[in-house]
Motif scaffolding. Structure first.
Motif, PDB file in Angstrom:
ATOM      1  N   TYR A 186      -6.643 -62.819 -29.300  1.00 66.69           N
ATOM      2  CA  TYR A 186      -7.818 -63.060 -28.462  1.00 66.69           C
ATOM      3  C   TYR A 186      -8.976 -62.144 -28.847  1.00 66.69           C
ATOM      4  O   TYR A 186     -10.065 -62.606 -29.189  1.00 66.69           O
ATOM      5  CB  TYR A 186      -7.465 -62.862 -26.983  1.00 66.69           C
ATOM      6  N   ARG A 187      -8.738 -60.847 -28.782  1.00 74.16           N
ATOM      7  CA  ARG A 187      -9.777 -59.905 -29.185  1.00 74.16           C
ATOM      8  C   ARG A 187     -10.124 -60.103 -30.667  1.00 74.16           C
ATOM      9  O   ARG A 187     -11.281 -59.950 -31.075  1.00 74.16           O
ATOM     10  CB  ARG A 187      -9.323 -58.475 -28.921  1.00 74.16           C
ATOM     11  N   SER A 188      -9.122 -60.461 -31.460  1.00 75.32           N
ATOM     12  CA  SER A 188      -9.378 -60.736 -32.871  1.00 75.32           C
ATOM     13  C   SER A 188     -10.217 -61.999 -33.048  1.00 75.32           C
ATOM     14  O   SER A 188     -11.016 -62.097 -33.981  1.00 75.32           O
ATOM     15  CB  SER A 188      -8.063 -60.855 -33.637  1.00 75.32           C
ATOM     16  N   ALA A 189     -10.051 -62.976 -32.142  1.00 74.64           N
ATOM     17  CA  ALA A 189     -10.901 -64.168 -32.190  1.00 74.64           C
ATOM     18  C   ALA A 189     -12.349 -63.801 -31.898  1.00 74.64           C
ATOM     19  O   ALA A 189     -13.280 -64.401 -32.451  1.00 74.64           O
ATOM     20  CB  ALA A 189     -10.405 -65.205 -31.183  1.00 74.64           C
ATOM     21  N   HIS A 190     -12.548 -62.810 -31.035  1.00 79.36           N
ATOM     22  CA  HIS A 190     -13.907 -62.347 -30.756  1.00 79.36           C
ATOM     23  C   HIS A 190     -14.526 -61.739 -32.015  1.00 79.36           C
ATOM     24  O   HIS A 190     -15.693 -62.012 -32.343  1.00 79.36           O
ATOM     25  CB  HIS A 190     -13.887 -61.321 -29.628  1.00 79.36           C
ATOM     26  N   ALA A 191     -13.752 -60.926 -32.729  1.00 76.99           N
ATOM     27  CA  ALA A 191     -14.252 -60.368 -33.988  1.00 76.99           C
ATOM     28  C   ALA A 191     -14.538 -61.480 -34.992  1.00 76.99           C
ATOM     29  O   ALA A 191     -15.556 -61.439 -35.703  1.00 76.99           O
ATOM     30  CB  ALA A 191     -13.243 -59.376 -34.555  1.00 76.99           C
ATOM     31  N   TYR A 192     -13.639 -62.474 -35.056  1.00 74.92           N
ATOM     32  CA  TYR A 192     -13.869 -63.629 -35.937  1.00 74.92           C
ATOM     33  C   TYR A 192     -15.234 -64.247 -35.640  1.00 74.92           C
ATOM     34  O   TYR A 192     -16.010 -64.549 -36.560  1.00 74.92           O
ATOM     35  CB  TYR A 192     -12.758 -64.655 -35.730  1.00 74.92           C
ATOM     36  N   MET A 193     -15.537 -64.442 -34.354  1.00 76.71           N
ATOM     37  CA  MET A 193     -16.808 -65.038 -33.972  1.00 76.71           C
ATOM     38  C   MET A 193     -17.989 -64.188 -34.443  1.00 76.71           C
ATOM     39  O   MET A 193     -18.990 -64.716 -34.950  1.00 76.71           O
ATOM     40  CB  MET A 193     -16.857 -65.209 -32.456  1.00 76.71           C
ATOM     41  N   VAL A 194     -17.879 -62.877 -34.295  1.00 73.32           N
ATOM     42  CA  VAL A 194     -18.951 -61.994 -34.738  1.00 73.32           C
ATOM     43  C   VAL A 194     -19.159 -62.113 -36.246  1.00 73.32           C
ATOM     44  O   VAL A 194     -20.300 -62.212 -36.724  1.00 73.32           O
ATOM     45  CB  VAL A 194     -18.642 -60.539 -34.331  1.00 73.32           C
ATOM     46  N   TYR A 195     -18.065 -62.113 -36.985  1.00 77.01           N
ATOM     47  CA  TYR A 195     -18.196 -62.267 -38.442  1.00 77.01           C
ATOM     48  C   TYR A 195     -18.837 -63.612 -38.804  1.00 77.01           C
ATOM     49  O   TYR A 195     -19.632 -63.688 -39.749  1.00 77.01           O
ATOM     50  CB  TYR A 195     -16.825 -62.145 -39.106  1.00 77.01           C
ATOM     51  N   ARG A 196     -18.518 -64.650 -38.075  1.00 78.32           N
ATOM     52  CA  ARG A 196     -19.129 -65.955 -38.340  1.00 78.32           C
ATOM     53  C   ARG A 196     -20.625 -65.923 -38.044  1.00 78.32           C
ATOM     54  O   ARG A 196     -21.422 -66.500 -38.790  1.00 78.32           O
ATOM     55  CB  ARG A 196     -18.443 -67.020 -37.485  1.00 78.32           C
ATOM     56  N   LEU A 197     -21.009 -65.265 -36.970  1.00 77.86           N
ATOM     57  CA  LEU A 197     -22.430 -65.160 -36.649  1.00 77.86           C
ATOM     58  C   LEU A 197     -23.200 -64.459 -37.756  1.00 77.86           C
ATOM     59  O   LEU A 197     -24.354 -64.793 -38.041  1.00 77.86           O
ATOM     60  CB  LEU A 197     -22.613 -64.408 -35.332  1.00 77.86           C
ATOM     61  N   LEU A 198     -22.544 -63.484 -38.379  1.00 77.41           N
ATOM     62  CA  LEU A 198     -23.171 -62.722 -39.461  1.00 77.41           C
ATOM     63  C   LEU A 198     -22.994 -63.381 -40.827  1.00 77.41           C
ATOM     64  O   LEU A 198     -23.425 -62.834 -41.841  1.00 77.41           O
ATOM     65  CB  LEU A 198     -22.588 -61.307 -39.489  1.00 77.41           C
ATOM     66  N   ASN A 199     -22.322 -64.525 -40.835  1.00 72.10           N
ATOM     67  CA  ASN A 199     -22.130 -65.325 -42.049  1.00 72.10           C
ATOM     68  C   ASN A 199     -21.236 -64.649 -43.082  1.00 72.10           C
ATOM     69  O   ASN A 199     -21.430 -64.800 -44.290  1.00 72.10           O
ATOM     70  CB  ASN A 199     -23.477 -65.687 -42.691  1.00 72.10           C
ATOM     71  N   TYR A 200     -20.234 -63.911 -42.617  1.00 72.46           N
ATOM     72  CA  TYR A 200     -19.222 -63.419 -43.555  1.00 72.46           C
ATOM     73  C   TYR A 200     -18.494 -64.638 -44.114  1.00 72.46           C
ATOM     74  O   TYR A 200     -18.015 -65.483 -43.354  1.00 72.46           O
ATOM     75  CB  TYR A 200     -18.228 -62.509 -42.847  1.00 72.46           C
ATOM     76  N   PRO A 201     -18.380 -64.752 -45.438  1.00 69.82           N
ATOM     77  CA  PRO A 201     -17.838 -65.992 -46.016  1.00 69.82           C
ATOM     78  C   PRO A 201     -16.333 -66.154 -45.888  1.00 69.82           C
ATOM     79  O   PRO A 201     -15.830 -67.275 -45.946  1.00 69.82           O
ATOM     80  CB  PRO A 201     -18.251 -65.901 -47.492  1.00 69.82           C
ATOM     81  N   ARG A 202     -15.606 -65.042 -45.699  1.00 68.25           N
ATOM     82  CA  ARG A 202     -14.140 -65.136 -45.663  1.00 68.25           C
ATOM     83  C   ARG A 202     -13.607 -64.319 -44.483  1.00 68.25           C
ATOM     84  O   ARG A 202     -13.589 -63.088 -44.542  1.00 68.25           O
ATOM     85  CB  ARG A 202     -13.534 -64.634 -46.970  1.00 68.25           C
ATOM     86  N   VAL A 203     -13.209 -65.008 -43.436  1.00 70.30           N
ATOM     87  CA  VAL A 203     -12.647 -64.324 -42.265  1.00 70.30           C
ATOM     88  C   VAL A 203     -11.549 -65.197 -41.677  1.00 70.30           C
ATOM     89  O   VAL A 203     -11.714 -66.407 -41.502  1.00 70.30           O
ATOM     90  CB  VAL A 203     -13.738 -63.993 -41.222  1.00 70.30           C
TER      91      VAL A 203
END
Length: 300
Positions: A257-274
């Motif tokens: 769950y908390r890791s899904a939140h981090a995933y979302m943040v990385y997506r917002l910042l356009n990290y290509p591989r998460v």
């Protein structure tokens, strides 16, 4: 300028954006999902929202068979709340928290291309002057159960019956992590509390973390108002820990769950591989054949 300078700013909606999309009355092409506990939903929610407290729908075994069962079950629970491909889906809770992010990650993993969270959640919605209601819209089992077209209703879809192949590069399994433990191109991001990371608060058979993990608790991504911090602040926090866009990033927590939140943040910042590690520490810590480390605090 994009909202908070996020590269993928459309993944989060402001209260104004959601209110504009609702218009005079939410239609069937907009699905709003309230992920808070039931008492909070009953006390007041955004009109037309379906209730789904997603917390607790976890998976402690990311091998193929259990994973397939998990996907099928969660997709079914989404479909009875009106979720389907071709519909805009917005998850929210009291703030920009991990319940909403878990729903966001799951649909992105299944290839949904129009899924969002409400930044700041109910707190921001009320702060913008928009009302809440205690009246829940009725839920219908299928379109055949409906009367005249239109109206205040939530209609079950066939989402779980026509799923796409999941996007495997958005999920980390235990085996994927084992295969990349020595890979310098991969960073494991432990989003849990200090006490969990240092093995002081043990919530599985063993305490500690995955060897080589970078610790950065997920709450660092949220400001005092309960909304996400701007992109510049998030980048500074992440890159200061070596969590940079050139790496494959795998967030973990206790149950994904908390890791899904981090995933979302990385997506917002356009990290290509998460990849979100769905099984997270409950799986890793319980499987005694998997390697762990128990970090020591610097002041001890």
């Amino acid at each position: 300028m994009a909202y908070k300078d996020f590269v993928n700013a459309n993944l989060v909606w402001t209260p104004d954006q959601l209110r504009e999309r609702i218009g005079d009355q939410k239609d069937d092409d907009l699905i709003i999902v309230d992920t808070r506990p039931a008492p909070d939903f009953c006390a007041g929610h955004i009109e037309g929202a379906a209730h789904f407290d997603i917390y607790g729908y976890s998976l402690n075994d990311t091998r193929p068979e259990p994973l397939a069962a998990f996907i099928s079950t969660l997709a079914y629970l989404m479909e009875i709340r009106g979720v389907d491909f071709g519909k805009s889906v917005v998850f929210y809770e009291h703030n920009s928290g991990f319940r909403a992010a878990r729903g966001f990650w799951f649909l992105e993993y299944l290839g949904h291309e129009d899924v969002h969270i409400l930044d700041g959640g109910v707190t921001a919605w009320r702060g913008a002057g928009f009302p809440l209601t205690r009246e829940a819209w009725p839920m219908f089992g299928s379109a055949q159960d409906l009367g005249p077209k239109g109206g205040r209703r939530i209609v079950r879809t066939g989402f779980s019956k026509h799923l796409k192949d999941p996007l495997e590069d958005r999920l980390a399994t235990a085996q994927h992590i084992v295969d990349h433990l020595q890979d310098p191109d991969v960073r494991i991001h432990d989003t849990r509390t200090d006490r969990e990371y240092y093995g002081e608060h043990v919530r599985a058979a063993r305490g500690g973390t995955v060897p080589g993990s970078v610790h950065l608790e997920w709450v660092n991504f949220i400001g005092p108002d309960g909304a996400l911090k701007p992109a510049a602040e998030l980048r500074e926090i992440l890159e200061g820990r070596g969590l940079t866009p050139d790496k494959e990033i795998i967030p973990l927590c206790q149950g994904g769950y908390r890791s899904a939140h981090a995933y979302m943040v990385y997506r917002l910042l356009n990290y290509p591989r998460v990849r979100n590690y769905l099984g997270s520490w409950k799986e890793w810590g319980d499987r005694v054949n998997l390697p762990i480390e128990v970090p020591r605090r610097r002041d001890t």
